[in-house]
Motif scaffolding. Structure first.
Motif, PDB file in Angstrom:
ATOM      1  N   LEU A 186      37.935  21.467  59.003  1.00 48.70           N
ATOM      2  CA  LEU A 186      37.306  21.702  57.707  1.00 48.70           C
ATOM      3  C   LEU A 186      37.775  20.698  56.658  1.00 48.70           C
ATOM      4  O   LEU A 186      36.978  20.229  55.837  1.00 48.70           O
ATOM      5  N   THR A 187      39.050  20.363  56.696  1.00 51.85           N
ATOM      6  CA  THR A 187      39.581  19.373  55.758  1.00 51.85           C
ATOM      7  C   THR A 187      38.830  18.051  55.889  1.00 51.85           C
ATOM      8  O   THR A 187      38.446  17.432  54.890  1.00 51.85           O
ATOM      9  N   GLN A 188      38.580  17.618  57.116  1.00 48.82           N
ATOM     10  CA  GLN A 188      37.858  16.366  57.353  1.00 48.82           C
ATOM     11  C   GLN A 188      36.438  16.436  56.804  1.00 48.82           C
ATOM     12  O   GLN A 188      35.950  15.496  56.166  1.00 48.82           O
ATOM     13  N   TRP A 189      35.753  17.568  57.059  1.00 49.94           N
ATOM     14  CA  TRP A 189      34.383  17.765  56.575  1.00 49.94           C
ATOM     15  C   TRP A 189      34.330  17.669  55.057  1.00 49.94           C
ATOM     16  O   TRP A 189      33.477  16.989  54.479  1.00 49.94           O
ATOM     17  N   TRP A 190      35.264  18.351  54.406  1.00 52.13           N
ATOM     18  CA  TRP A 190      35.280  18.361  52.939  1.00 52.13           C
ATOM     19  C   TRP A 190      35.761  17.037  52.357  1.00 52.13           C
ATOM     20  O   TRP A 190      35.279  16.606  51.309  1.00 52.13           O
ATOM     21  N   GLU A 191      36.703  16.370  53.020  1.00 48.27           N
ATOM     22  CA  GLU A 191      37.147  15.054  52.537  1.00 48.27           C
ATOM     23  C   GLU A 191      36.007  14.045  52.575  1.00 48.27           C
ATOM     24  O   GLU A 191      35.809  13.278  51.622  1.00 48.27           O
ATOM     25  N   ASP A 192      35.246  14.050  53.669  1.00 49.74           N
ATOM     26  CA  ASP A 192      34.106  13.139  53.782  1.00 49.74           C
ATOM     27  C   ASP A 192      33.081  13.429  52.690  1.00 49.74           C
ATOM     28  O   ASP A 192      32.504  12.514  52.096  1.00 49.74           O
TER      29      ASP A 192
END
Length: 428
Positions: A233-239
């Motif tokens: 989820l962190t990756q999804w939101w960072e992108d």
């Protein structure tokens, strides 16, 4: 996918103008469950959420039902989405929910866990409810742990709504099988050439993230938990936040300023992800032409899509289970009801109603064509489970995503917060 048809040609929307979700209707009040009278007449409470067009249509279907079943009277209760569930929570806690009510997958396990929902298989076995002729396996959406606690009235799937003029002017095309990289490249071209954002805020939509996860062998929910990690989820939101900073995703403050109008129809961006049957709103709000485009993929094939649905459920403690079942059966199978409701709650779920309603406006034709093409592409899977507490988590996902977009919360912190709130929601 096996198809490269131009989505504009197949699914262009030409809306009549009215939005599909006009809110603000006053809730009616009703005390007590379904009642009976000395002459054998039974009264059932029937509750739903939605805008004025839906309420007008449903009242017409109630009149049809009461004409066929003169000994069953229907007392309507209606309001907007948020107020509906706030009121229902209070009613359920007090043992006084409506006899029949509109429902959605995010609430099935929650209220089944509390013993509120009737297993309608018992009434089907008794011959009071017809469970045949549901299209594309959508009846399974209302099943939990072997029980049938929801009966679908319509079906829909996630789609991408695009500004057709913007895509054409930028020289980019949306087609089945395009990848996320190709989607974002197209949005970059639009930003470069037209000086507008490509998307209104894709990364805050829980159901879109579910599709992305499904494309990668996971899912948002399991039967009782989240089906991904906080790193995912962190990756999804960072992108997503990087694309806000670069201008590829619209400025959330500007999106707020035009609300309740969509950022897409306000001209702030060229595309927006939503449920396909919600797409009627854009032509009514905006000044461009809008079309339904395919969901981007990870592998050029699998979109992760499934058919969601609105449903009718029944109170387990109703005093009139037979009449409740007869009412639900009429509402999901009667052809005249299908003609009246149209696609207000999604593509009609049963063959009797689907065959009876022939859309004449390009708006509904576009939604039907889109779902037909998705079905023909063979990408539809089964809906993911939604454990008790899913409704709370969806609201948290939207809120936290919005905080990220505005730079108020870091993606990693938001992901930890979501997992914490999910743990509490599952335990509730």
């Amino acid at each position: 996918m096996g198809t490269s048809r131009n989505v504009e040609r197949r699914t262009i929307l030409k809306a009549a103008g009215a939005t599909a979700a006009t809110l603000g209707l006053a809730a009616t009040t009703g005390c007590g469950g379904g009642s009976g009278s000395g002459d054998g007449t039974v009264t059932l409470r029937y509750a739903w959420w939605g805008g004025e067009p839906r309420t007008i249509a449903i009242k017409k279907t109630i009149a049809l039902f009461e004409k066929k079943y003169p000994k069953i009277k229907i007392k309507p209760e209606f309001t907007d989405y948020q107020a509906f569930w706030e009121k229902f929570q209070t009613q359920a806690s007090g043992g006084n929910p409506p006899d029949v009510f509109q429902n959605a997958v995010g609430f099935l396990r929650k209220y089944d866990k509390r013993g509120v929902l009737m297993d309608l298989k018992t009434q089907a076995d008794a011959g009071n409810l017809d469970l045949e002729n549901f299209r594309n396996g959508v009846l399974a959406n209302g099943q939990v742990d072997g029980k049938q606690i929801g009966i679908p009235v319509g079906a829909n799937t996630m789609a991408l709504v695009i500004d057709l003029k913007a895509f054409e002017k930028a020289g980019v095309e949306a087609k089945f099988g395009w990848t996320w990289d190709e989607y974002f490249d197209a949005l970059q071209t639009i930003q470069d050439k037209l000086k507008i954002a490509g998307d209104t805020g894709y990364f805050t939509i829980m159901y879109l993230y579910d599709l992305y996860l499904r494309q990668n062998g996971k899912a948002f929910f399991t039967d009782s938990d989240l089906g991904f990690t906080d790193d995912d989820l962190t990756q999804w939101w960072e992108d997503g936040y990087k694309r806000v900073k670069s201008g590829l995703v619209a400025d959330p403050k500007k999106i707020e300023q035009v609300a309740p109008k969509s950022g897409l129809s306000a001209g702030l961006a060229a595309s927006e992800f939503t449920w396909d049957n919600f797409s009627i709103r854009y032509e009514g709000e905006g000044e461009s032409d809008y079309g339904l485009a395919p969901i981007p993929t990870t592998d050029g094939k699998d979109t992760g899509q499934y058919l969601g649905s609105l449903m009718l459920s029944a109170f387990s403690g109703t005093k009139h289970p037979k009449e409740v079942a007869q009412f639900i059966s009429f509402m999901v199978h009667d052809p005249e009801v299908g003609k009246i409701m149209g696609y207000d709650r999604g593509i009609l779920a049963t063959t009797e109603q689907y065959d009876a309603f022939k859309p004449t406006d390009a708006n509904n034709k576009g939604v039907a064509a889109y779902e037909d093409e998705v079905a023909e592409a063979g990408v539809l899977g089964k809906i993911t489970p939604h454990p008790s507490g899913a409704d709370v988590i969806e609201a948290a996902f939207l809120r936290l995503g919005g905080e990220i977009a505005q730079g108020k919360t870091k993606p990693a912190d938001a992901a930890k917060a979501l997992f914490s709130e999910a743990k509490a929601a599952f335990a509730g």
